[in-house]
Design a protein around this motif. Structure first.
Motif, mmCIF file in Angstrom:
data_model
loop_
_atom_site.group_PDB
_atom_site.id
_atom_site.type_symbol
_atom_site.label_atom_id
_atom_site.label_comp_id
_atom_site.label_asym_id
_atom_site.label_seq_id
_atom_site.Cartn_x
_atom_site.Cartn_y
_atom_site.Cartn_z
ATOM 1 N N HIS A 134 -7.022 -12.870 -30.425
ATOM 2 C CA HIS A 134 -7.922 -11.714 -30.502
ATOM 3 C C HIS A 134 -7.567 -10.900 -31.743
ATOM 4 O O HIS A 134 -6.521 -10.243 -31.767
ATOM 5 C CB HIS A 134 -7.775 -10.829 -29.267
ATOM 6 C CG HIS A 134 -8.347 -11.400 -28.019
ATOM 7 N ND1 HIS A 134 -9.683 -11.708 -27.882
ATOM 8 C CD2 HIS A 134 -7.755 -11.742 -26.848
ATOM 9 C CE1 HIS A 134 -9.892 -12.200 -26.676
ATOM 10 N NE2 HIS A 134 -8.741 -12.249 -26.030
ATOM 11 N N ASN A 147 -9.221 -8.342 -32.594
ATOM 12 C CA ASN A 147 -9.474 -6.993 -32.079
ATOM 13 C C ASN A 147 -9.981 -7.141 -30.644
ATOM 14 O O ASN A 147 -10.068 -8.257 -30.118
ATOM 15 C CB ASN A 147 -10.476 -6.232 -32.964
ATOM 16 C CG ASN A 147 -11.772 -7.025 -33.157
ATOM 17 O OD1 ASN A 147 -12.468 -7.324 -32.194
ATOM 18 N ND2 ASN A 147 -12.072 -7.381 -34.405
ATOM 19 N N THR A 148 -10.330 -6.042 -29.999
ATOM 20 C CA THR A 148 -10.711 -6.096 -28.584
ATOM 21 C C THR A 148 -12.110 -6.648 -28.361
ATOM 22 O O THR A 148 -12.478 -6.944 -27.223
ATOM 23 C CB THR A 148 -10.636 -4.687 -27.972
ATOM 24 O OG1 THR A 148 -11.483 -3.794 -28.729
ATOM 25 C CG2 THR A 148 -9.201 -4.166 -27.983
ATOM 26 N N ASN A 149 -12.895 -6.792 -29.420
ATOM 27 C CA ASN A 149 -14.291 -7.218 -29.276
ATOM 28 C C ASN A 149 -14.548 -8.661 -29.681
ATOM 29 O O ASN A 149 -15.667 -9.150 -29.519
ATOM 30 C CB ASN A 149 -15.205 -6.309 -30.121
ATOM 31 C CG ASN A 149 -15.122 -4.866 -29.696
ATOM 32 O OD1 ASN A 149 -15.128 -4.561 -28.506
ATOM 33 N ND2 ASN A 149 -15.024 -3.949 -30.660
ATOM 34 N N GLU A 150 -13.527 -9.333 -30.225
ATOM 35 C CA GLU A 150 -13.740 -10.671 -30.776
ATOM 36 C C GLU A 150 -12.647 -11.642 -30.361
ATOM 37 O O GLU A 150 -11.549 -11.235 -29.993
ATOM 38 C CB GLU A 150 -13.770 -10.630 -32.313
ATOM 39 C CG GLU A 150 -14.970 -9.970 -32.930
ATOM 40 C CD GLU A 150 -14.915 -10.067 -34.451
ATOM 41 O OE1 GLU A 150 -15.973 -10.243 -35.065
ATOM 42 O OE2 GLU A 150 -13.812 -9.961 -35.025
ATOM 43 N N PRO A 204 -18.015 -12.999 -30.791
ATOM 44 C CA PRO A 204 -17.934 -11.792 -29.955
ATOM 45 C C PRO A 204 -17.533 -12.141 -28.523
ATOM 46 O O PRO A 204 -17.868 -13.217 -28.020
ATOM 47 C CB PRO A 204 -19.365 -11.233 -30.011
ATOM 48 C CG PRO A 204 -20.228 -12.429 -30.265
ATOM 49 C CD PRO A 204 -19.414 -13.349 -31.135
ATOM 50 N N GLU A 257 -18.687 -10.642 -26.002
ATOM 51 C CA GLU A 257 -19.998 -10.665 -25.344
ATOM 52 C C GLU A 257 -21.064 -10.567 -26.408
ATOM 53 O O GLU A 257 -21.066 -9.636 -27.217
ATOM 54 C CB GLU A 257 -20.137 -9.512 -24.351
ATOM 55 C CG GLU A 257 -21.436 -9.535 -23.580
ATOM 56 C CD GLU A 257 -21.494 -8.484 -22.477
ATOM 57 O OE1 GLU A 257 -22.533 -8.393 -21.811
ATOM 58 O OE2 GLU A 257 -20.496 -7.773 -22.302
#
Length: 265
Positions: A187, A189-192, A260, A262
């Protein structure tokens, strides 16, 4: 006099910079037009190929179903269990080919997105299973390193399998015997989620890197179609992700795929 020369010099530099920027924008527009035309051509070609494949697939599926019915309902059918198992293998292969032709039909237009929760490490291992015999035969080492507490992502499993099958197959093609492939999943970052596929193969020339994702561009000569990486890029972007590459001749290549957690519609 000196002031005038400075003013003229600065003005000239400004004009040159503007001309260079204009040329760069023009080159980018022309490149995008060319890329769009190639994608449209490829979309028409893919639809035609898919149509030609689907017709015999339908006949094979029908005949396999007929054989299965005859074998199932005939009590004295010779080698019944073996025949049914072989027919099941045929129908399974037909279904797999049908999924491929569906993707061919979708290429060049927006493909239907089938959302599901995906464990990326499991998906990568499934793809590696397709080529484990080649890895063993050529003594190629494949290392998969996964960050602890990796999240699942919402994406399309079939399309991601195609992406990583293409990239891992490219890595195999770049390697000699006793080569190495490192796959890292983490990860950023927290989004990918980020997947990097690094080989220690022949590498890609710097002049070719800027064209590597263009349709019909290939570094393999007549043995390559130049479609694999352009299809891969198209799928990654449709899934809301980004793909990039770094390479050095004689040292190897690294493909980086960011997806992503999501997908945003």
């Amino acid at each position: 006099m000196i002031g005038i020369l400075i003013t003229v010099s600065l003005r000239s530099k400004y004009i040159v910079n503007r001309l260079q920027e204009s040329d760069a924008r023009r080159a980018k527009v022309l490149h995008n037009i060319e890329y769009t035309n190639k994608m449209a051509t490829l979309g028409r070609l893919s639809a035609s190929v898919a149509h030609e494949i689907n017709n015999p697939l339908a006949i094979i599926n029908e005949k396999a179903g007929l054989i299965n019915d005859i074998a199932s309902y005939e009590p004295e059918f010779p080698k019944k269990d073996k025949i049914i198992a072989l027919v099941d293998s045929i129908t399974s292969s037909v279904e797999r080919c049908s999924r491929v032709t569906h993707r061919l039909l979708g290429f060049g237009r927006r493909m239907e997105f089938r959302k599901e929760q995906i464990d990326m490490e499991s998906l990568i291992n499934d793809v590696l299973d397709f080529q484990k015999s080649e890895a063993a035969h050529r003594n190629i080492r494949v290392n998969v390193n996964t960050e602890a507490n990796l999240q699942t992502i919402q994406s399309d499993k079939g399309q991601l399998q195609q992406v990583f099958l293409n990239l891992i197959n490219n890595a195999y093609n770049a390697l000699d015997k006793d080569g190495k492939i490192d796959i890292n999943i983490r990860h950023p970052n927290t989004n990918e989620i980020e997947v990097t596929i690094t080989d220690n193969g022949v590498g890609i020339a710097k002049k070719d890197l800027i064209h590597i994702f263009e349709p019909f561009f290939s570094t393999k000569g007549e043995s390559g179609t130049g479609l694999g990486l352009s299809i891969t890029k198209d799928i990654v972007e449709k899934l809301g992700g980004v793909i990039s590459v770094t390479s050095e001749e004689g040292r190897g290549t690294c493909f980086i795929v960011n997806l992503p957690i999501e997908r945003v519609e």
